[in-house]
Design a protein around this motif. Structure first.
Motif, mmCIF file in Angstrom:
data_model
loop_
_atom_site.group_PDB
_atom_site.id
_atom_site.type_symbol
_atom_site.label_atom_id
_atom_site.label_comp_id
_atom_site.label_asym_id
_atom_site.label_seq_id
_atom_site.Cartn_x
_atom_site.Cartn_y
_atom_site.Cartn_z
ATOM 1 N N ASP A 76 -29.709 -0.732 -56.627
ATOM 2 C CA ASP A 76 -30.199 -1.637 -57.706
ATOM 3 C C ASP A 76 -30.736 -3.193 -56.952
ATOM 4 O OD1 ASP A 76 -29.333 -0.256 -59.593
ATOM 5 O OD2 ASP A 76 -27.068 -0.954 -59.619
ATOM 6 N N PHE A 77 -30.858 -3.135 -55.887
ATOM 7 C CA PHE A 77 -31.503 -4.535 -55.368
ATOM 8 C C PHE A 77 -33.055 -4.573 -55.492
ATOM 9 C CE2 PHE A 77 -31.771 -1.653 -51.532
ATOM 10 C CZ PHE A 77 -33.292 -1.887 -51.239
ATOM 11 N N LYS A 78 -33.506 -5.668 -55.872
ATOM 12 C CA LYS A 78 -34.958 -5.898 -55.881
ATOM 13 C C LYS A 78 -35.547 -6.391 -54.730
ATOM 14 C CE LYS A 78 -34.788 -7.009 -61.012
ATOM 15 N NZ LYS A 78 -33.253 -6.788 -61.158
ATOM 16 N N VAL A 79 -36.995 -6.178 -54.469
ATOM 17 C CA VAL A 79 -37.711 -6.697 -53.242
ATOM 18 C C VAL A 79 -38.863 -7.841 -53.793
ATOM 19 C CG1 VAL A 79 -39.093 -5.678 -51.637
ATOM 20 C CG2 VAL A 79 -37.228 -4.291 -52.241
ATOM 21 N N TYR A 80 -38.896 -8.723 -53.103
ATOM 22 C CA TYR A 80 -39.866 -9.751 -53.370
ATOM 23 C C TYR A 80 -40.629 -9.758 -51.990
ATOM 24 C CZ TYR A 80 -36.820 -10.897 -57.315
ATOM 25 O OH TYR A 80 -36.180 -10.906 -58.460
ATOM 26 N N THR A 83 -26.245 -9.546 -44.090
ATOM 27 C CA THR A 83 -26.517 -8.271 -44.114
ATOM 28 C C THR A 83 -25.872 -7.271 -45.136
ATOM 29 O OG1 THR A 83 -24.590 -7.757 -42.853
ATOM 30 C CG2 THR A 83 -26.567 -8.455 -41.555
ATOM 31 N N TRP A 84 -25.457 -8.119 -46.362
ATOM 32 C CA TRP A 84 -24.739 -7.305 -47.406
ATOM 33 C C TRP A 84 -25.819 -6.324 -48.123
ATOM 34 C CZ3 TRP A 84 -25.456 -9.728 -52.968
ATOM 35 C CH2 TRP A 84 -24.525 -8.759 -53.821
ATOM 36 N N GLU A 85 -25.354 -5.265 -48.298
ATOM 37 C CA GLU A 85 -26.301 -3.791 -48.578
ATOM 38 C C GLU A 85 -26.894 -4.046 -49.741
ATOM 39 O OE1 GLU A 85 -24.385 -0.141 -47.756
ATOM 40 O OE2 GLU A 85 -24.555 -0.604 -45.501
ATOM 41 N N LYS A 86 -26.294 -4.861 -50.664
ATOM 42 C CA LYS A 86 -26.869 -4.812 -51.950
ATOM 43 C C LYS A 86 -27.514 -5.949 -52.509
ATOM 44 C CE LYS A 86 -22.925 -2.026 -54.071
ATOM 45 N NZ LYS A 86 -23.752 -1.108 -54.363
ATOM 46 N N ARG A 87 -27.844 -6.941 -51.336
ATOM 47 C CA ARG A 87 -28.814 -8.019 -51.387
ATOM 48 C C ARG A 87 -30.204 -7.714 -52.043
ATOM 49 N NH1 ARG A 87 -29.231 -6.333 -46.301
ATOM 50 N NH2 ARG A 87 -30.998 -6.517 -45.271
ATOM 51 N N ASP A 88 -30.765 -8.371 -52.852
ATOM 52 C CA ASP A 88 -32.088 -8.425 -53.090
ATOM 53 C C ASP A 88 -32.768 -8.870 -51.577
ATOM 54 O OD1 ASP A 88 -31.868 -8.027 -55.363
ATOM 55 O OD2 ASP A 88 -32.102 -10.082 -56.233
ATOM 56 N N ALA A 105 -39.031 -1.046 -51.558
ATOM 57 C CA ALA A 105 -38.707 -1.117 -52.884
ATOM 58 C C ALA A 105 -38.697 0.385 -53.438
ATOM 59 C CB ALA A 105 -39.857 -1.875 -53.615
ATOM 60 N N LYS A 106 -39.665 1.240 -53.023
ATOM 61 C CA LYS A 106 -39.812 2.757 -53.127
ATOM 62 C C LYS A 106 -38.382 3.299 -52.514
ATOM 63 C CE LYS A 106 -41.678 6.470 -54.193
ATOM 64 N NZ LYS A 106 -41.843 7.051 -55.893
ATOM 65 N N ALA A 107 -37.975 2.771 -51.487
ATOM 66 C CA ALA A 107 -36.838 3.740 -50.867
ATOM 67 C C ALA A 107 -35.669 3.253 -51.741
ATOM 68 C CB ALA A 107 -36.687 3.109 -49.396
ATOM 69 N N ALA A 108 -35.687 2.045 -52.115
ATOM 70 C CA ALA A 108 -34.566 1.791 -53.115
ATOM 71 C C ALA A 108 -34.556 2.510 -54.435
ATOM 72 C CB ALA A 108 -34.527 0.072 -53.630
ATOM 73 N N LYS A 109 -35.581 3.042 -55.059
ATOM 74 C CA LYS A 109 -35.758 3.623 -56.181
ATOM 75 C C LYS A 109 -35.223 4.890 -55.720
ATOM 76 C CE LYS A 109 -36.990 1.172 -59.694
ATOM 77 N NZ LYS A 109 -36.366 1.064 -60.700
ATOM 78 N N LEU A 110 -35.739 5.612 -54.517
ATOM 79 C CA LEU A 110 -35.255 7.126 -54.233
ATOM 80 C C LEU A 110 -33.949 7.029 -54.012
ATOM 81 C CD1 LEU A 110 -38.317 7.661 -51.664
ATOM 82 C CD2 LEU A 110 -37.750 8.580 -54.173
ATOM 83 N N LYS A 111 -33.257 6.132 -53.543
ATOM 84 C CA LYS A 111 -31.662 6.095 -53.149
ATOM 85 C C LYS A 111 -30.865 5.695 -54.337
ATOM 86 C CE LYS A 111 -30.883 4.303 -48.993
ATOM 87 N NZ LYS A 111 -30.652 3.596 -47.716
ATOM 88 N N PHE A 133 -39.933 -4.670 -57.802
ATOM 89 C CA PHE A 133 -40.914 -5.024 -56.781
ATOM 90 C C PHE A 133 -41.645 -6.323 -57.475
ATOM 91 C CE2 PHE A 133 -44.874 -4.131 -54.378
ATOM 92 C CZ PHE A 133 -44.376 -4.942 -53.042
ATOM 93 N N THR A 134 -41.635 -7.422 -56.908
ATOM 94 C CA THR A 134 -42.527 -8.476 -57.432
ATOM 95 C C THR A 134 -43.079 -9.084 -56.171
ATOM 96 O OG1 THR A 134 -40.899 -9.370 -58.887
ATOM 97 C CG2 THR A 134 -42.350 -10.898 -58.140
ATOM 98 N N ILE A 135 -44.642 -9.264 -56.279
ATOM 99 C CA ILE A 135 -45.450 -9.662 -55.612
ATOM 100 C C ILE A 135 -45.949 -11.043 -55.753
ATOM 101 C CG2 ILE A 135 -47.863 -9.777 -54.345
ATOM 102 C CD1 ILE A 135 -47.725 -6.556 -55.152
ATOM 103 N N ILE A 136 -45.486 -12.242 -54.947
ATOM 104 C CA ILE A 136 -46.146 -13.485 -55.240
ATOM 105 C C ILE A 136 -47.294 -13.841 -54.329
ATOM 106 C CG2 ILE A 136 -45.258 -15.803 -55.539
ATOM 107 C CD1 ILE A 136 -42.567 -13.946 -54.597
#
Length: 264
Positions: free
Chosen positions: A135-139, A53-58, A126-132, A167-170
């Motif tokens: 630094d975390f990334k979303v996959y 639950t670490w807030e800075k996790r990807d 991913a959008k919320a991370a940018k607004l806030k 933001f990465t889509i696989i």
């Protein structure tokens, strides 16, 4: 291709879950994404298995939720789900069913399985991370059959518009889906060409080659969202399951279980 020890162990755990559950499970797709997830969790994600639950996790969102056995197996390998807990898979009252149920303590970022839902949620995170200014990334991982859904293409369009460089889509491009050969249902061949006008950084790889996957994850975003098209084999690693759509959803009896284990 040589299979890494980690990927082999994950596949063994998938077989165990499928066999001991005593019911039909989504084996084919779970096996096709093993290498994608193995590299992601081992080499790429900024993620602490001792503190999920670490807030800075990807964040990783499994949009093709029916393939969750692969994710569960990785979590057991890394101690996020215990050996005792995973034995309840598909049993009454279990936290672990055929699709993900949100449970951050066990690594599941969201409930998913309704195709097209996970990628949309991942895009919003991913959008919320940018607004806030986080630094975390979303996959997120979607299936080629899932790409028949209009909501997936809406997410593609919006991700391209927003140019989210976190933001990465696989895409698990195994060429098959529940109803058969994807080319005979909605032909999405040459996905790179189809997606190139959306404003993505696009990389196409062998989805079972860990070196190619690692390099793709590390390609610079260049101010854009990124799509990795991972060409895979449904049922990868088990000869009688490979490219055999009978194993999209099937019950693993003892004879087949023993045979599959012996191959690994």
């Amino acid at each position: 291709m040589n299979m890494s020890v980690e990927a082999k162990n994950v596949r063994k755990r998938i077989l165990d879950m499928a066999y001991y559950s005593g019911v039909s499970t989504h084996l084919g797709g779970a096996l096709s994404i093993v290498d994608i997830l193995t590299v992601l969790y081992r080499d790429v994600l900024n993620y602490d298995f001792s503190n999920p639950t670490w807030e800075k996790r990807d964040r990783f969102i499994l949009s093709k939720g029916h393939c969750v056995m692969s994710l569960f197996a990785i979590f057991v390998e890394n101690g996020l789900i215990s050996e005792d807990e995973i034995q309840s898979y598909m049993k009454d009252g279990s936290l672990f069913s055929s699709h993900p149920i949100m449970n951050l303590a066990h690594g599941i970022e969201c409930s998913s399985g309704s195709l097209g839902q996970g990628i949309s949620l991942a895009l919003g995170i991913a959008k919320a991370a940018k607004l806030k200014k986080e630094d975390f990334k979303v996959y997120t991982l979607v299936g080629n059959g899932e790409c028949n859904e209009g909501s997936v293409w809406e997410a593609f369009m919006l991700a391209g518009q927003w140019k989210l460089d976190n933001f990465t889509i696989i895409i698990d491009n195994n060429g098959l889906q529940s109803d058969g050969d994807s080319a005979n249902i909605i032909d999405l061949s040459n996905l790179t060409t189809k997606l190139s006008g959306f404003g993505f950084e696009i990389i196409e790889v062998d989805g079972h080659n860990e070196d190619e996957l690692r390099k793709a994850y590390n390609v610079d975003f260049n101010g854009k969202s990124k799509i990795i098209i991972a060409n895979t084999i449904k049922g990868k690693g088990i000869s009688f399951m490979e490219n055999n759509n009978e194993w999209h959803h099937n019950r693993l009896i003892k004879e087949k279980y023993d045979c599959a284990l012996s191959e690994l």
